[in-house]
Design an enzyme around this catalytic site. Structure first.
Site, PDB file in Angstrom:
ATOM      1  N   THR A  41      14.812 -45.476 -11.982  1.00 23.52           N
ATOM      2  CA  THR A  41      14.270 -46.839 -11.938  1.00 23.52           C
ATOM      3  C   THR A  41      13.188 -47.044 -12.998  1.00 23.52           C
ATOM      4  O   THR A  41      12.600 -48.115 -13.096  1.00 23.52           O
ATOM      5  CB  THR A  41      13.684 -47.137 -10.542  1.00 23.52           C
ATOM      6  OG1 THR A  41      12.734 -46.117 -10.202  1.00 23.52           O
ATOM      7  CG2 THR A  41      14.776 -47.157  -9.487  1.00 23.52           C
ATOM      8  N   HIS A  46       7.417 -40.204 -11.437  1.00 25.62           N
ATOM      9  CA  HIS A  46       5.974 -40.276 -11.204  1.00 25.62           C
ATOM     10  C   HIS A  46       5.612 -39.290 -10.090  1.00 25.62           C
ATOM     11  O   HIS A  46       6.490 -38.613  -9.543  1.00 25.62           O
ATOM     12  CB  HIS A  46       5.533 -41.700 -10.876  1.00 25.62           C
ATOM     13  CG  HIS A  46       6.296 -42.337  -9.748  1.00 25.62           C
ATOM     14  ND1 HIS A  46       6.132 -41.968  -8.428  1.00 25.62           N
ATOM     15  CD2 HIS A  46       7.242 -43.310  -9.752  1.00 25.62           C
ATOM     16  CE1 HIS A  46       6.933 -42.679  -7.668  1.00 25.62           C
ATOM     17  NE2 HIS A  46       7.627 -43.508  -8.430  1.00 25.62           N
ATOM     18  N   HIS A  49       7.477 -38.670  -6.881  1.00 26.58           N
ATOM     19  CA  HIS A  49       8.707 -37.876  -6.860  1.00 26.58           C
ATOM     20  C   HIS A  49       8.434 -36.385  -6.718  1.00 26.58           C
ATOM     21  O   HIS A  49       9.357 -35.606  -6.473  1.00 26.58           O
ATOM     22  CB  HIS A  49       9.500 -38.085  -8.159  1.00 26.58           C
ATOM     23  CG  HIS A  49      10.015 -39.473  -8.349  1.00 26.58           C
ATOM     24  ND1 HIS A  49       9.499 -40.356  -9.278  1.00 26.58           N
ATOM     25  CD2 HIS A  49      11.019 -40.151  -7.722  1.00 26.58           C
ATOM     26  CE1 HIS A  49      10.157 -41.495  -9.230  1.00 26.58           C
ATOM     27  NE2 HIS A  49      11.083 -41.401  -8.295  1.00 26.58           N
ATOM     28  N   LYS A  83      11.216 -51.345   0.081  1.00 30.16           N
ATOM     29  CA  LYS A  83      10.978 -52.451  -0.848  1.00 30.16           C
ATOM     30  C   LYS A  83      10.990 -53.777  -0.095  1.00 30.16           C
ATOM     31  O   LYS A  83      11.818 -54.005   0.777  1.00 30.16           O
ATOM     32  CB  LYS A  83      12.049 -52.477  -1.945  1.00 30.16           C
ATOM     33  CG  LYS A  83      12.043 -51.236  -2.836  1.00 30.16           C
ATOM     34  CD  LYS A  83      10.774 -51.151  -3.653  1.00 30.16           C
ATOM     35  CE  LYS A  83      10.719 -49.893  -4.477  1.00 30.16           C
ATOM     36  NZ  LYS A  83       9.439 -49.757  -5.192  1.00 30.16           N
ATOM     37  N   ARG A  87      15.275 -55.573  -6.140  1.00 25.61           N
ATOM     38  CA  ARG A  87      14.918 -54.974  -7.424  1.00 25.61           C
ATOM     39  C   ARG A  87      15.559 -55.762  -8.572  1.00 25.61           C
ATOM     40  O   ARG A  87      16.609 -56.393  -8.404  1.00 25.61           O
ATOM     41  CB  ARG A  87      15.429 -53.529  -7.515  1.00 25.61           C
ATOM     42  CG  ARG A  87      14.731 -52.542  -6.600  1.00 25.61           C
ATOM     43  CD  ARG A  87      15.390 -51.184  -6.747  1.00 25.61           C
ATOM     44  NE  ARG A  87      14.867 -50.202  -5.811  1.00 25.61           N
ATOM     45  CZ  ARG A  87      13.866 -49.370  -6.083  1.00 25.61           C
ATOM     46  NH1 ARG A  87      13.276 -49.434  -7.250  1.00 25.61           N
ATOM     47  NH2 ARG A  87      13.459 -48.495  -5.187  1.00 25.61           N
ATOM     48  N   GLN A 174      25.012 -43.974  -1.138  1.00 28.03           N
ATOM     49  CA  GLN A 174      24.272 -42.721  -0.978  1.00 28.03           C
ATOM     50  C   GLN A 174      24.995 -41.807   0.011  1.00 28.03           C
ATOM     51  O   GLN A 174      25.021 -40.582  -0.166  1.00 28.03           O
ATOM     52  CB  GLN A 174      22.836 -42.979  -0.523  1.00 28.03           C
ATOM     53  CG  GLN A 174      22.016 -41.684  -0.450  1.00 28.03           C
ATOM     54  CD  GLN A 174      20.539 -41.931  -0.256  1.00 28.03           C
ATOM     55  OE1 GLN A 174      19.962 -42.852  -0.837  1.00 28.03           O
ATOM     56  NE2 GLN A 174      19.896 -41.109   0.566  1.00 28.03           N
ATOM     57  N   ASP A 195      11.301 -42.478   4.220  1.00 25.09           N
ATOM     58  CA  ASP A 195      11.965 -43.778   4.121  1.00 25.09           C
ATOM     59  C   ASP A 195      13.475 -43.627   3.891  1.00 25.09           C
ATOM     60  O   ASP A 195      14.214 -44.611   3.938  1.00 25.09           O
ATOM     61  CB  ASP A 195      11.345 -44.612   2.991  1.00 25.09           C
ATOM     62  CG  ASP A 195      11.463 -43.952   1.623  1.00 25.09           C
ATOM     63  OD1 ASP A 195      11.651 -42.721   1.572  1.00 25.09           O
ATOM     64  OD2 ASP A 195      11.348 -44.667   0.613  1.00 25.09           O
ATOM     65  N   LYS A 231      -2.933 -46.833  -1.836  1.00 26.67           N
ATOM     66  CA  LYS A 231      -1.615 -46.240  -2.065  1.00 26.67           C
ATOM     67  C   LYS A 231      -1.730 -44.977  -2.914  1.00 26.67           C
ATOM     68  O   LYS A 231      -2.382 -44.974  -3.959  1.00 26.67           O
ATOM     69  CB  LYS A 231      -0.705 -47.258  -2.749  1.00 26.67           C
ATOM     70  CG  LYS A 231       0.754 -46.816  -2.797  1.00 26.67           C
ATOM     71  CD  LYS A 231       1.667 -47.943  -3.231  1.00 26.67           C
ATOM     72  CE  LYS A 231       3.121 -47.519  -3.186  1.00 26.67           C
ATOM     73  NZ  LYS A 231       4.030 -48.604  -3.580  1.00 26.67           N
ATOM     74  N   LYS A 234      -1.352 -44.315  -7.267  1.00 27.20           N
ATOM     75  CA  LYS A 234      -1.689 -45.513  -8.031  1.00 27.20           C
ATOM     76  C   LYS A 234      -3.166 -45.492  -8.392  1.00 27.20           C
ATOM     77  O   LYS A 234      -4.010 -45.089  -7.591  1.00 27.20           O
ATOM     78  CB  LYS A 234      -1.394 -46.777  -7.218  1.00 27.20           C
ATOM     79  CG  LYS A 234       0.072 -46.981  -6.870  1.00 27.20           C
ATOM     80  CD  LYS A 234       0.844 -47.497  -8.065  1.00 27.20           C
ATOM     81  CE  LYS A 234       2.280 -47.855  -7.667  1.00 27.20           C
ATOM     82  NZ  LYS A 234       3.062 -48.368  -8.800  1.00 27.20           N
ATOM     83  N   THR A 235      -3.475 -45.929  -9.608  1.00 27.11           N
ATOM     84  CA  THR A 235      -4.866 -46.106 -10.027  1.00 27.11           C
ATOM     85  C   THR A 235      -4.997 -47.506 -10.589  1.00 27.11           C
ATOM     86  O   THR A 235      -4.023 -48.274 -10.640  1.00 27.11           O
ATOM     87  CB  THR A 235      -5.256 -45.093 -11.116  1.00 27.11           C
ATOM     88  OG1 THR A 235      -4.485 -45.367 -12.298  1.00 27.11           O
ATOM     89  CG2 THR A 235      -4.983 -43.666 -10.657  1.00 27.11           C
TER      90      THR A 235
END
Length: 421
Positions: A41, A46, A49, A83, A87, A174, A195, A231, A234-235
């Site tokens: 994606t 990141h 993962h 989500k 997307r 999947q 999830d 979260k 994330k920054t």
């Protein structure tokens, strides 16, 4: 129970298991193949993962066969799990390019050269890309009841806001992945974030309906959370990527070193391969001497070295120490770029300029009067050294590699001057 399952439970990595007793028995009886999927994606993985990737690695270190599935096909569809909205669909060329980049990143963590149990990378476009719609509906879709699919959390949470047939069908695709890997690679276990529970159990149901005497399992690992409620991963600057071009090793190191005391031991269990005794020793350090931040340093060093290598770790530590001590002149221009990526910067010509004029032009001080006061009070530092000379002129000696001057006002306000020529 197998040593591997005990270790996973000690680390808090077991969230849900479809048949824990059966999985424990399968692990004790011998080697198994397992997989986790990674949809392309973006052009990089990141740190969100990292947990499933490192869990695959833990299985490999215990002699099992990890399969990393790159979702060249499912990446064209989009997983609705977790989500709130549909997307944006990407073109096949973009997804193919991203798939190739992700393959390269996965090879940092999984060993594909082992003689006994090498890791394998597969791309689900290889079996989904050639699947015609009639075969898909007759041979695969017929195994899924609408009520069964509607009951899944990934669909339930999107019913009110809306979900397209495209994303609704993701669960089937999947599930088909799990079936194909079960048939072709003897893959008995799928792992993923919590999830993914609905998608994983749907795959097990498809295997049960398609294969006689099937024996397969699903295991989810927790979604990583932070004690302060923000979260994870994330920054202010965005996501923390595994690609050094998107998130520099210094930024990556800083993310981990700034971990909250309440989270640091949990993250060490999740993201490092330190032993139980080493982790317990660090836990005692956090309890008895939190100001030393020994656990944070261990976490940052272990994960940065694993993702970016020993040399990048040393450079990240060097930048951190230089910024802490104020010894800026020890840094190269590249290290300056990494360390001061997010500070205010101003481009200026390389001609000589009085320091007071520079402070005004770069908006470091609001007026000449304030600039003089800042200098007189010792509030201005050039490349880490205090300057109080009101007649100071910025010369080549003040330019690191002829490219940058770092100015600090007060204790923490940094500014970067970039010279254009």
């Amino acid at each position: 129970m197998s040593d591997l399952l005990k270790d996973l439970q000690f680390r808090g990595l077991v969230n849900q298991v479809t048949d824990e007793e059966g999985l424990a028995k399968a692990l004790e009886e011998g080697e198994i193949s397992l997989y986790s999927g990674f949809d392309p994606t973006a052009d990089s993985l990141h740190i969100g993962h990292l947990l499933p990737v490192l869990t695959l690695r833990r299985f490999q270190l215990h002699g099992h066969h990890p399969i990393a599935l790159v979702g060249g096909a499912t990446g064209l569809i989009g997983d609705p799990s977790g989500k709130k909205a549909e997307r944006t669909l990407n073109t096949s060329d973009i997804v193919q390019n991203w798939s190739d980049r992700i393959k390269g990143q996965l090879s940092r963590f999984l060993d594909f050269e082992l003689d006994k149990n090498p890791a394998v990378i597969v791309n689900n476009f290889d079996w989904i890309g050639s699947l015609d719609v009639i075969s898909f509906l007759r041979d695969v879709g017929k195994n899924f009841g609408i009520n069964y699919m509607l009951a899944k959390d990934s669909v339930q949470t999107r019913i009110e806001s809306g979900i397209s047939f495209t994303e609704f069908s993701y669960m089937i695709l999947q599930s088909y992945d799990f079936l194909k890997l079960y048939q072709n690679n003897n893959c008995k276990l799928q792992i993923g974030g919590s999830d993914q529970w609905g998608n994983i159990t749907a795959g097990l149901e498809l295997i049960r309906k398609s294969e006689e005497d099937s024996k397969a399992f699903g295991l989810t690992i927790p979604l990583v959370t932070k004690a302060d409620g923000t979260k994870f991963g994330k920054t202010e600057g965005g996501a923390i990527w595994l690609d050094a071009e998107k998130t520099s090793p210094y930024e990556f190191y800083q993310f981990w070193i700034n971990t909250d005391d309440r989270d640091v031991i949990k993250y060490i269990k999740y993201f490092t391969f330190l032993t139980q005794q080493e982790i317990e020793d660090l836990e005692n350090e956090v309890a008895n001497a939190p100001e030393k931040r020994a656990a944070q340093k261990a976490l940052a060093e272990e994960v940065t070295k694993m993702v970016h290598g020993e040399d990048s770790l040393k450079q990240a530590i060097k930048i951190s120490q230089a910024l802490f001590s104020g010894d800026i002149k020890e840094l190269t221009s590249q290290e300056i770029l990494e360390g001061f990526k997010d500070v205010p910067s101003t481009e200026m010509s390389s001609e000589e300029i009085g320091l007071i004029d520079l402070l005004i032009e770069a908006k470091i001080s609001p007026s000449k009067r304030q600039a003089r006061e800042d200098l007189s009070n010792g509030a201005i530092y050039i490349n880490g050294e205090r300057v109080q000379d009101l007649t100071k002129v910025i010369s080549d000696e003040d330019k690191i590699d002829g490219k940058f001057t770092v100015i600090r006002r007060g204790k923490k306000k940094y500014f970067l001057i970039r010279y254009t020529g």
